[in-house]
Write an enzyme that holds these catalytic residues in place. Sequence first.
Site, PDB file in Angstrom:
ATOM      1  N   GLU A  91      -2.708   7.381 -13.182  1.00 29.79           N
ATOM      2  CA  GLU A  91      -2.663   7.284 -11.715  1.00 29.79           C
ATOM      3  C   GLU A  91      -4.012   7.647 -11.080  1.00 29.79           C
ATOM      4  O   GLU A  91      -4.660   8.611 -11.484  1.00 29.79           O
ATOM      5  CB  GLU A  91      -1.581   8.243 -11.197  1.00 29.79           C
ATOM      6  CG  GLU A  91      -1.413   8.258  -9.683  1.00 29.79           C
ATOM      7  CD  GLU A  91      -0.494   9.364  -9.207  1.00 29.79           C
ATOM      8  OE1 GLU A  91      -0.029   9.282  -8.066  1.00 29.79           O
ATOM      9  OE2 GLU A  91      -0.233  10.316  -9.971  1.00 29.79           O
TER      10      GLU A  91
ATOM     11  N   LYS B   6       4.113   3.501  -4.050  1.00 34.37           N
ATOM     12  CA  LYS B   6       4.870   4.685  -4.467  1.00 34.37           C
ATOM     13  C   LYS B   6       5.912   5.070  -3.426  1.00 34.37           C
ATOM     14  O   LYS B   6       5.605   5.229  -2.242  1.00 34.37           O
ATOM     15  CB  LYS B   6       3.883   5.837  -4.699  1.00 34.37           C
ATOM     16  CG  LYS B   6       4.479   7.111  -5.257  1.00 34.37           C
ATOM     17  CD  LYS B   6       3.345   8.071  -5.575  1.00 34.37           C
ATOM     18  CE  LYS B   6       3.820   9.370  -6.174  1.00 34.37           C
ATOM     19  NZ  LYS B   6       2.675  10.250  -6.528  1.00 34.37           N
TER      20      LYS B   6
ATOM     21  N   CYS C 219       4.131   8.345 -10.821  1.00 39.83           N
ATOM     22  CA  CYS C 219       4.151   9.800 -10.844  1.00 39.83           C
ATOM     23  C   CYS C 219       5.454  10.405 -10.322  1.00 39.83           C
ATOM     24  O   CYS C 219       6.453  10.389 -11.034  1.00 39.83           O
ATOM     25  CB  CYS C 219       2.941  10.352 -10.107  1.00 39.83           C
ATOM     26  SG  CYS C 219       2.524  12.053 -10.598  1.00 39.83           S
TER      27      CYS C 219
END
Length: 304
Positions: free
Chosen positions: A51, A124, A161
């Site tokens: 990431e 995200k 993540c």
Amino acid sequence: MASNGTTSGRQVVVSALQFACSDDVSANLSTAERLVRAAHQKGANIILIQELFEGYYFCQAQREDFIQRAKPYKDHPTILRMQKLAKELGVVIPVSFFEEANNAHYNSIAIIDADGTDLGLYRKSHIPDGPGYQEKFYFNPGDTGFKVFQTKFAKIGVAICWDQWFPEAARVMVLQGAEILFYPTAIGSEPQDTGLDSRDHWKRVMQGHAGANLVPLVASNRIGKEIIQTEHGNSEITFYGNSFIAGPTGELVATANDKEEAVLVATFDLDNIKSKRHSWGVFRDRRPDLYKVLLTLDGSNPVV
């Protein structure tokens, strides 16, 4: 290299990269490209980079100047470079980047197919906020929803993540047809509590996603110590690496340590795994009509 299934069927080789980032974009891109080439030499078809690999994990601090690191998706220089590399090597590369979209900002990933085609964008969905991981200052909650991408080698689900802690995200992607799950990440020590080590918890949660959905899973994390100046002094995180590849029962088939650069690879027979997933019955026996409580925040009975 780990192998799952028989020698027949649809074989795919996946890879997770792991390296320490500097705060020099050019140097980090060179490292990423070197490791992508190394993964390709090991036979990898789909290669996951960690990431926000262009620089330090800047979310340790709430600083206005760090917002200037964002760039628009269109003609993003890192994506363009990785498109060229993917086409040259014939590999799939998900590319994590800090996206500026007019007045919005996202923690995003572009999926580059083996011919260099950009297959689209995922933003995200779950944005953390805590000491050392103050992402809500920088990122809007993603608005793309969970997505899957039909690449040359497999239909893949890619999330980012903090998304990896949510079983709902993994299940949605596999329900949409994902054959492999990919999670680029940046996680390490907790600045407010030096005794807290989430490493094993982090791994077990994702191994559970693989096992619960009967799909392989690839996680790529960074290593190294990063110090960021904040308004309260320096903040420090030591990223614990431990990138890994899990098989469809959650078994670990390739793992990295907490200090060294790594290029992990594993081979999976997707047709064999598909047969096992269907025969196991966890998707056949699902009861979506009983899961409406998942649409609530407090667990109360939803209005029907």
